[in-house]
Scaffold this active site. Sequence first.
Site, PDB file in Angstrom:
ATOM      1  N   GLN A  93      -9.337   3.630  -0.631  1.00 41.80           N
ATOM      2  CA  GLN A  93     -10.657   3.631  -0.074  1.00 41.80           C
ATOM      3  C   GLN A  93     -11.016   4.749   0.909  1.00 41.80           C
ATOM      4  O   GLN A  93     -10.168   5.574   1.224  1.00 41.80           O
ATOM      5  CB  GLN A  93     -10.553   2.247   0.965  1.00 41.80           C
ATOM      6  CG  GLN A  93     -10.678   1.155   0.472  1.00 41.80           C
ATOM      7  CD  GLN A  93      -9.324   0.584  -0.183  1.00 41.80           C
ATOM      8  OE1 GLN A  93      -8.278   0.801   0.368  1.00 41.80           O
ATOM      9  NE2 GLN A  93      -9.322  -0.027  -1.559  1.00 41.80           N
ATOM     10  N   SER A 132       0.995  -1.239  -0.048  1.00 43.91           N
ATOM     11  CA  SER A 132       0.050  -0.008   0.210  1.00 43.91           C
ATOM     12  C   SER A 132       0.790   1.235   0.073  1.00 43.91           C
ATOM     13  O   SER A 132       1.470   1.578  -0.963  1.00 43.91           O
ATOM     14  CB  SER A 132      -1.014  -0.010   1.180  1.00 43.91           C
ATOM     15  OG  SER A 132      -2.121   0.868   1.002  1.00 43.91           O
ATOM     16  N   LYS A 157      -1.028  -3.639  -3.676  1.00 41.77           N
ATOM     17  CA  LYS A 157      -2.347  -3.276  -3.306  1.00 41.77           C
ATOM     18  C   LYS A 157      -2.177  -1.794  -3.945  1.00 41.77           C
ATOM     19  O   LYS A 157      -1.527  -0.923  -3.628  1.00 41.77           O
ATOM     20  CB  LYS A 157      -2.554  -2.928  -2.110  1.00 41.77           C
ATOM     21  CG  LYS A 157      -3.932  -2.413  -1.776  1.00 41.77           C
ATOM     22  CD  LYS A 157      -4.123  -2.420  -0.298  1.00 41.77           C
ATOM     23  CE  LYS A 157      -5.510  -1.546  -0.121  1.00 41.77           C
ATOM     24  NZ  LYS A 157      -5.534  -0.200  -0.347  1.00 41.77           N
TER      25      LYS A 157
END
Length: 470
Positions: free
Chosen positions: A329, A300, A325
């Site tokens: 979100q 991430s 990733k």
Amino acid sequence: MNRKLLVICMTGSLIVGAGGTYIGMNKWGEHSETAANSSETVLSKVGKAYDLILNNYVEKVDRDKLEEGAIKGMLSTLEDPYSVYMDKDSAKQFEQALDSSFEGIGAEISAEDGKVIIVSPIKNSPAEKAGIKANDEIVKVDGESVEGSDLYDVTQTIRGEKGTKVKLEIVRQGLEKPLQIAVVRDEVPQITVHSSIKREGGENIGYIEITSFSEDTASEFHKALAAQEQEGIAGLILDVRGNPGGLLTSVNAILEEFVTSDKPYVQIEHRNGKTEQFYSDLKQKKDYPVVVLVDNGSASASEIMAGALKEAENYTLIGEKTFGKGTVQQAVPMEDGSKIKLTLFKWLTPDGNWIHKQGVEPNLEVEKTALYNTHPLQIENTLKREMNNEQVKYAQEILTSIGYRTDRQDGYYSSQTEIAVKAFQGSNNLPETGAIDSNTAEKMQQVVREEMQKDENDIQLQTALHYIVN
């Protein structure tokens, strides 16, 4: 015009959008009137189903569970492990994960193709000390299967009060049988920046490890880097191995020390296909080389850092391919304290690459040595000469990795294995029985952890040091 991005980007976590928090607002290119008309039609149908079940089902139905079930059902159709519903307790625990400390086992987990996967254990956490590794699959918690379970339900079950124990059944690639690992929950401090000066070839090399990107990470990093630069460094190693991500506000502030305004440090792609590019204001890069250490537990926000430094400034990545990733979100709070966390857009590297489920490739691929790939011992019965099982195999691998020669590593407890065990016991003030009881097994795993902390055994770090001075 240059824009700066303020985002929370963690594997399975909160997102705040550029320039503010967008909650229930038409900021992502959709026509609100059409969406509203469509919602009214659908909600009328959902409302009828809700009333029908609530008032007419053969048994009394819990209103809250029915509402939560409807929300979870809608999210499940997305087949996106990062879009989830969090009840009040789960939402509170999620917020605590970015605090200065919390209680639990200290591991970031995610859902991948219906499986519950360890992204990475936190440095010096109970999970790491128990032998849990990145990419381990959790199949049972305290004897209960997690198949089909919501990710946050699994998280809530694993977390708990300091001093309590949770038993995890782990499937690990390359092993025939699952591992049974008991972890004692403890307070997990979120000290995210660890810095030191390494000596190589007569030069001072700065080393800064970032274990996650939390609220204080950027300020801690700036202090550490300023101190190292004042002392005088010939190069810098940034270590984000095992870093599961965190606040992009933190990684953003760090990137602004390294990425010039010539290229974006990240790009955001919206559902309509349009992209936005985000830049720093830096005009000149560092006057010393920078190397980044990565592995399959770098995820991430760590991948945003790795991708930016590799593509925008041609800094070298050393280690293994990252987790992969590439989505962002946003958590939308509900009136009752629960939250819906929804994937809103993709993030792309400076060159426009989407690394989701692909990861960021290192420039120099260097695998960890066998020392870092050992498995925890689970001694139910003392291991002795002539035994043949998987626990003996794990013990042989440990002995070999810490310098005690065995003639085989296939699980057969040979005479040479017994000699190696006696040698280990003698070196560690244990009775020289040649058998592996719980005390010997615990000491073996302690020695492995200690050896893993030594710079000379870290081939990825050693490669980075040699790369900088040469």
